[in-house]
Scaffold this motif. Sequence first.
Motif: not given
Length: 722
Positions: A552-565
């Motif tokens: 769901s992170a791409a709802t809040a932030v562009t994929p290229e900015q979404a840092g995922v552990w």
Amino acid sequence: MAATAGERPPSPIWSCPELGLHALVGATGAVRLGGPDRDWDCLVPLVEVTATGHGRLWSGERSIETALGDRLALRGHETVRHGGLERTTIRLADAVTGLAAEVTLERGGSAGAHEGAAGRGPGVGDGSGGFLRARVRLVNEGGAPVRLEGVTTLTLGGMTGADGTLDGLTLHWADNDWLAECRWRRSPYRDEVVPLNRSAHGHEGRGCFERYSQGSWSTGRHLPMGALTDRDGGAWLWQIESGAGWRFETGEREGCAYLALSGPDDAHHQWHQVLAPGEEFTTVPAVLVRTRTGGLDAAFGILTDHRRGIRHDHPDHRELPVIYNDYMNTLMGDPTTEKLLPLVEAAGAAGAEVFVIDAGWYDDDAQGWWDSVGAWEPAPGRFPGGVHEVLDAIRRQGMTPGLWLEPEVVGVRSPLARTLPDEAFFRRGGLRVTEHGRHHLDLRHPAARAHLDRVVDRLAGEWGVGYLKLDYNINAGPGTENGSESPGAGLLGHHRAHLDWMASLLVRHPGLVLENCGSGGLRMDYAQLAVAQVQSTSDQQDPLRYPPIAASAATAVTPEQAGVWAYPQPDQSLDEIAFTLAGALLGRVHLSGFLDRMSDEQFGLVRRAVRVYKDVRHEIASAHPVWPLGLPKWDDAWIAHGLRGRTATFLTVWRRAAGPGAPGSGSRTLPLPHLRGVHLTPEVLHCGPSGAAVRWDAAGGLLTVSLPRTGTAALLRLDVPA
């Protein structure tokens, strides 16, 4: 369009066909925004202003129906075009107070989808959707002060489903919390805004559905977003771009829905502001997206491109380097030279391009570092040979060194708490705000800003650090009182100064990358993300609980900015390692884990996943998110998130538990309507040793994915033939 007897009907002064919106001016000069075929009474004033002494016309919880907003009358308007944007300015004025409003509306067309191949859906400029970005500037042109208590950035009415009623509308919003970010929820509109019988009273209700922020974590409770969808695939999606107070509300007006998007107000954020004659105030921006088909996926595609368009341009958005961070499930704030050097070597061998030393590098305090931070000097006890020994080792591995920093706080035991003046800190009632052992800097004060400038110029200039993770781990409450200002106004003032400070760092250090973090994703707003390059999506440590956040992170932030552990460990099975790596491969890889202790087979799996990411990352920066199974619920057994690129669609699929379907079912079918009729061969790019099987039904646009075990995941690629 209905009009009172003897009055001329409202007439349009501006229109946005992509959104189906018109600004209409009535007989008194009032301007309202809504659909062209809607009755005037179901629309709402273009700007609503709650001011002391000028309350509402109908008392209640709503921010609409204000007396001052009702009086604002058209003064003039103009439209200019620049590139792909059209900017309209509508000027209004209130004859009673002398308050003037300048409303700026920026519109852009359909963003997203890629045209040219069969079944690919709507394309750029085809009129299938667009966005509207609004901001309001108020100026007191009268002779007496005006005390503002709330100002809407964007209000509109006349919203219904395709059938002209509210019965088919669905309301969407996102709850947000530490370790549980981006949890989208949905409810029939009529379950949240119940129908009332107006025949007896003749008035609308007094309430509404609302979501708002509280305190200095802009997304500590909810994302500053929401949506309405109808049964035919239409969607309205909105975003408020504020790190210092926001609120949206929707309710019923004359059988239609209205929407009001706002920054901070008095009732929810302790915000008020007195405008003396000649003074002005500008609201936070807000964005509305409208699509006629494609539902939320299409709307998020348009919003994604809008977000890309307002960002500070930076090479990081195109290069997407792999980041190793020593914190999560690894050193957990206890870095030393001895512990770091093996991790540096292993991270470099795995293919990382940035190595971040997270919290604790400054800690030499026997009582702990939490309430003593502020100077940001390296701890000699942790780095006997100096911190540069580790920074140089990072560079020798071909990686950019990075450091964790929490710039806005000063620990109560820090020397800075005594040397900086009281005015450099948040204060309320004349006392410094103290929260969890910290004071909060007010970056409007020159001493506070000079202190942080010296820190960053030392780290990024003298030390050559190229990446700063800017964390924020307290909620400082409603804000700060500087003289007679309200706490909410103080928070907004600090927030804007903080954005200016971050932007100035990128001017002085153009190659520096800034990561925005607020205990994970508790400051995930596009005021800050328009400046920062990377967003931390969560502090979630359980790999089985991360997938709904990552998806769901791409709802809040562009994929290229979404840092995922991605934190693989030597005590994990190969399937578990593949699972924890999978969630980061369509965003920004935040690699962690004791890579130096892994077997050759385990480490080889990590290296292959990093190579896969490097092969596909050039597609991420221009792709648009899709959710074939819909936005995930927290406990969903199967989760799917994808990106539509120009030549391929990528999908990450997680199986966390058995089901749905028959007990133990290991397959799930994903609808991909944009690829219906396209003959292709799906490719498995990444999975664990248990494997993944895929079957493509071109006629139905259906992809069946089989994952034989729970706790497994796969990354797939679907190339569209040229």
